[in-house]
Design a protein around this motif. Structure first.
Motif, PDB file in Angstrom:
ATOM      1  N   ILE A 161       0.859  -1.179   0.000  1.00 39.90           N
ATOM      2  CA  ILE A 161       0.000   0.000   0.000  1.00 39.90           C
ATOM      3  C   ILE A 161       0.901   1.236   0.000  1.00 39.90           C
ATOM      4  CG2 ILE A 161      -1.676   1.323   1.364  1.00 39.90           C
ATOM      5  CD1 ILE A 161      -2.888  -1.140   0.093  1.00 39.90           C
ATOM      6  N   ASN A 162       0.628   2.149  -0.903  1.00 42.96           N
ATOM      7  CA  ASN A 162       1.383   3.397  -0.987  1.00 42.96           C
ATOM      8  C   ASN A 162       0.571   4.488  -0.301  1.00 42.96           C
ATOM      9  OD1 ASN A 162       2.407   5.923  -1.785  1.00 42.96           O
ATOM     10  ND2 ASN A 162       3.101   5.117  -3.744  1.00 42.96           N
ATOM     11  N   ILE A 163       1.137   5.041   0.758  1.00 44.41           N
ATOM     12  CA  ILE A 163       0.495   6.157   1.462  1.00 44.41           C
ATOM     13  C   ILE A 163       1.490   7.308   1.503  1.00 44.41           C
ATOM     14  CG2 ILE A 163      -0.502   6.984   3.634  1.00 44.41           C
ATOM     15  CD1 ILE A 163      -1.492   4.143   4.130  1.00 44.41           C
ATOM     16  N   ASN A 164       1.133   8.362   0.836  1.00 42.12           N
ATOM     17  CA  ASN A 164       1.948   9.578   0.788  1.00 42.12           C
ATOM     18  C   ASN A 164       3.389   9.297   0.360  1.00 42.12           C
ATOM     19  OD1 ASN A 164       2.134  12.392   1.028  1.00 42.12           O
ATOM     20  ND2 ASN A 164       2.987  12.231   3.091  1.00 42.12           N
ATOM     21  N   GLY A 165       3.532   8.419  -0.637  1.00 42.27           N
ATOM     22  CA  GLY A 165       4.849   8.140  -1.190  1.00 42.27           C
ATOM     23  C   GLY A 165       5.651   7.070  -0.472  1.00 42.27           C
ATOM     24  N   ARG A 166       5.107   6.521   0.588  1.00 41.68           N
ATOM     25  CA  ARG A 166       5.791   5.431   1.294  1.00 41.68           C
ATOM     26  C   ARG A 166       5.034   4.131   1.057  1.00 41.68           C
ATOM     27  NH1 ARG A 166       8.107   7.194   7.148  1.00 41.68           N
ATOM     28  NH2 ARG A 166       9.410   8.894   6.393  1.00 41.68           N
ATOM     29  N   ILE A 167       5.791   3.061   0.914  1.00 45.84           N
ATOM     30  CA  ILE A 167       5.208   1.747   0.660  1.00 45.84           C
ATOM     31  C   ILE A 167       5.113   0.980   1.978  1.00 45.84           C
ATOM     32  CG2 ILE A 167       5.462  -0.443  -0.583  1.00 45.84           C
ATOM     33  CD1 ILE A 167       4.931   1.997  -2.384  1.00 45.84           C
ATOM     34  N   TYR A 168       3.924   0.441   2.208  1.00 43.26           N
ATOM     35  CA  TYR A 168       3.671  -0.348   3.412  1.00 43.26           C
ATOM     36  C   TYR A 168       3.221  -1.753   2.998  1.00 43.26           C
ATOM     37  CZ  TYR A 168       3.858   4.157   5.690  1.00 43.26           C
ATOM     38  OH  TYR A 168       4.270   5.384   6.146  1.00 43.26           O
ATOM     39  N   PRO A 169       4.036  -2.773   3.272  1.00 42.24           N
ATOM     40  CA  PRO A 169       3.628  -4.137   2.948  1.00 42.24           C
ATOM     41  C   PRO A 169       2.604  -4.638   3.979  1.00 42.24           C
ATOM     42  CG  PRO A 169       5.814  -4.152   3.924  1.00 42.24           C
ATOM     43  CD  PRO A 169       5.387  -2.711   3.813  1.00 42.24           C
TER      44      PRO A 169
ATOM     45  N   ALA B 235      -6.359   3.486   1.250  1.00 41.94           N
ATOM     46  CA  ALA B 235      -5.107   4.162   0.912  1.00 41.94           C
ATOM     47  C   ALA B 235      -5.351   5.279  -0.095  1.00 41.94           C
ATOM     48  CB  ALA B 235      -4.096   3.159   0.366  1.00 41.94           C
ATOM     49  N   LYS B 236      -6.208   5.037  -1.067  1.00 42.67           N
ATOM     50  CA  LYS B 236      -6.520   6.071  -2.064  1.00 42.67           C
ATOM     51  C   LYS B 236      -7.201   7.266  -1.408  1.00 42.67           C
ATOM     52  CE  LYS B 236      -8.893   6.995  -6.424  1.00 42.67           C
ATOM     53  NZ  LYS B 236      -8.814   8.400  -6.163  1.00 42.67           N
ATOM     54  N   MET B 237      -8.119   7.001  -0.498  1.00 39.43           N
ATOM     55  CA  MET B 237      -8.798   8.090   0.201  1.00 39.43           C
ATOM     56  C   MET B 237      -7.807   8.943   0.986  1.00 39.43           C
ATOM     57  SD  MET B 237     -12.251   6.160   1.506  1.00 39.43           S
ATOM     58  CE  MET B 237     -12.938   7.583   2.336  1.00 39.43           C
ATOM     59  N   ILE B 238      -6.890   8.276   1.679  1.00 41.85           N
ATOM     60  CA  ILE B 238      -5.876   9.009   2.441  1.00 41.85           C
ATOM     61  C   ILE B 238      -5.030   9.862   1.503  1.00 41.85           C
ATOM     62  CG2 ILE B 238      -3.754   8.758   3.813  1.00 41.85           C
ATOM     63  CD1 ILE B 238      -5.086   6.205   5.015  1.00 41.85           C
ATOM     64  N   ASN B 239      -4.556   9.256   0.415  1.00 39.88           N
ATOM     65  CA  ASN B 239      -3.723   9.988  -0.531  1.00 39.88           C
ATOM     66  C   ASN B 239      -4.464  11.161  -1.166  1.00 39.88           C
ATOM     67  OD1 ASN B 239      -1.312   8.532  -0.209  1.00 39.88           O
ATOM     68  ND2 ASN B 239      -2.067   6.911  -1.535  1.00 39.88           N
ATOM     69  N   ASP B 240      -5.737  10.987  -1.457  1.00 39.01           N
ATOM     70  CA  ASP B 240      -6.529  12.078  -2.038  1.00 39.01           C
ATOM     71  C   ASP B 240      -6.646  13.255  -1.070  1.00 39.01           C
ATOM     72  OD1 ASP B 240      -6.886  10.586  -4.329  1.00 39.01           O
ATOM     73  OD2 ASP B 240      -8.969  10.025  -3.879  1.00 39.01           O
ATOM     74  N   ILE B 241      -6.884  12.962   0.199  1.00 38.00           N
ATOM     75  CA  ILE B 241      -7.022  14.029   1.190  1.00 38.00           C
ATOM     76  C   ILE B 241      -5.671  14.704   1.438  1.00 38.00           C
ATOM     77  CG2 ILE B 241      -7.562  14.528   3.607  1.00 38.00           C
ATOM     78  CD1 ILE B 241      -9.736  12.326   3.360  1.00 38.00           C
ATOM     79  N   VAL B 242      -4.603  13.918   1.529  1.00 33.30           N
ATOM     80  CA  VAL B 242      -3.268  14.492   1.697  1.00 33.30           C
ATOM     81  C   VAL B 242      -2.949  15.423   0.524  1.00 33.30           C
ATOM     82  CG1 VAL B 242      -0.789  13.949   1.692  1.00 33.30           C
ATOM     83  CG2 VAL B 242      -2.334  12.668   3.169  1.00 33.30           C
ATOM     84  N   LEU B 243      -3.291  14.998  -0.680  1.00 31.84           N
ATOM     85  CA  LEU B 243      -3.050  15.830  -1.867  1.00 31.84           C
ATOM     86  C   LEU B 243      -3.799  17.156  -1.781  1.00 31.84           C
ATOM     87  CD1 LEU B 243      -1.704  16.092  -4.618  1.00 31.84           C
ATOM     88  CD2 LEU B 243      -3.690  14.932  -5.605  1.00 31.84           C
ATOM     89  N   GLU B 244      -5.038  17.123  -1.292  1.00 34.62           N
ATOM     90  CA  GLU B 244      -5.807  18.357  -1.119  1.00 34.62           C
ATOM     91  C   GLU B 244      -5.125  19.294  -0.122  1.00 34.62           C
ATOM     92  OE1 GLU B 244      -8.514  19.539  -2.798  1.00 34.62           O
ATOM     93  OE2 GLU B 244      -8.074  17.802  -4.079  1.00 34.62           O
ATOM     94  N   TYR B 245      -4.626  18.732   0.981  1.00 34.76           N
ATOM     95  CA  TYR B 245      -3.906  19.550   1.959  1.00 34.76           C
ATOM     96  C   TYR B 245      -2.629  20.121   1.345  1.00 34.76           C
ATOM     97  CZ  TYR B 245      -6.884  18.423   5.931  1.00 34.76           C
ATOM     98  OH  TYR B 245      -7.954  18.323   6.792  1.00 34.76           O
ATOM     99  N   LYS B 246      -1.928  19.314   0.540  1.00 33.83           N
ATOM    100  CA  LYS B 246      -0.704  19.793  -0.107  1.00 33.83           C
ATOM    101  C   LYS B 246      -0.999  20.980  -1.027  1.00 33.83           C
ATOM    102  CE  LYS B 246       2.069  15.590  -0.134  1.00 33.83           C
ATOM    103  NZ  LYS B 246       2.691  14.543  -0.959  1.00 33.83           N
ATOM    104  N   LYS B 247      -2.140  20.915  -1.715  1.00 33.46           N
ATOM    105  CA  LYS B 247      -2.512  22.015  -2.613  1.00 33.46           C
ATOM    106  C   LYS B 247      -2.827  23.279  -1.826  1.00 33.46           C
ATOM    107  CE  LYS B 247      -4.433  19.127  -6.285  1.00 33.46           C
ATOM    108  NZ  LYS B 247      -5.692  18.710  -6.935  1.00 33.46           N
ATOM    109  N   LYS B 248      -3.494  23.136  -0.702  1.00 33.88           N
ATOM    110  CA  LYS B 248      -3.897  24.300   0.100  1.00 33.88           C
ATOM    111  C   LYS B 248      -2.745  24.887   0.898  1.00 33.88           C
ATOM    112  CE  LYS B 248      -8.716  23.061   0.966  1.00 33.88           C
ATOM    113  NZ  LYS B 248      -9.678  22.688   2.011  1.00 33.88           N
ATOM    114  N   TYR B 249      -1.892  24.031   1.435  1.00 33.45           N
ATOM    115  CA  TYR B 249      -0.836  24.473   2.352  1.00 33.45           C
ATOM    116  C   TYR B 249       0.515  23.975   1.851  1.00 33.45           C
ATOM    117  CZ  TYR B 249      -5.072  24.774   5.147  1.00 33.45           C
ATOM    118  OH  TYR B 249      -6.341  25.040   5.588  1.00 33.45           O
ATOM    119  N   ALA B 250       1.012  24.583   0.802  1.00 32.90           N
ATOM    120  CA  ALA B 250       2.218  24.106   0.124  1.00 32.90           C
ATOM    121  C   ALA B 250       3.464  24.120   1.002  1.00 32.90           C
ATOM    122  CB  ALA B 250       2.460  24.940  -1.129  1.00 32.90           C
ATOM    123  N   ASN B 251       3.543  24.974   1.984  1.00 34.17           N
ATOM    124  CA  ASN B 251       4.762  25.112   2.784  1.00 34.17           C
ATOM    125  C   ASN B 251       4.793  24.235   4.030  1.00 34.17           C
ATOM    126  OD1 ASN B 251       5.697  27.028   0.975  1.00 34.17           O
ATOM    127  ND2 ASN B 251       4.718  28.707   2.077  1.00 34.17           N
TER     128      ASN B 251
END
Length: 97
Positions: free
Chosen positions: A9-17, A32-48
């Motif tokens: 499972i890939n979560i935020n660029g890390r692989i978890y067996p 895992a997809k749901m987590i990655n989608d939400i993380v991506l939204e946060y990355k877009k809003k808060y780039a720093n």
């Protein structure tokens, strides 16, 4: 367990067996997809911000949603109201006999 499956499972660029029940594969991948989608939204809003912050906020969001669902699923107040209503009806019916 004969029906186990090894997946990554890939979560935020890390692989978890994971070793999971084969029936759980779709659910695990969707989570895992749901987590990655939400993380991506946060990355877009808060780039720093740091990636850890995005994961923490994602976890916080899921826990809040879980607590809301638990509260909605709590039937005990309804059961208590029904018991009280039943008592009132029994009292009323016993007076009118």
């Amino acid at each position: 367990m004969a029906d186990e499956l090894s997946i990554n499972i890939n979560i935020n660029g890390r692989i978890y067996p994971l070793r999971i029940d084969r029936k759980q594969e779709e659910k695990c991948r969707k989570a895992a997809k749901m987590i990655n989608d939400i993380v991506l939204e946060y990355k877009k809003k808060y780039a720093n911000q740091d990636a850890q912050d995005f994961l923490a906020m994602t976890a916080f969001q899921f826990v809040l949603k879980n607590l809301e669902m638990e509260q909605l699923a709590d039937e005990s107040p309804i059961i208590e109201e029904l018991k009280l209503l039943d008592e009132h009806l029994n009292d009323y019916l016993s007076l009118n006999e």
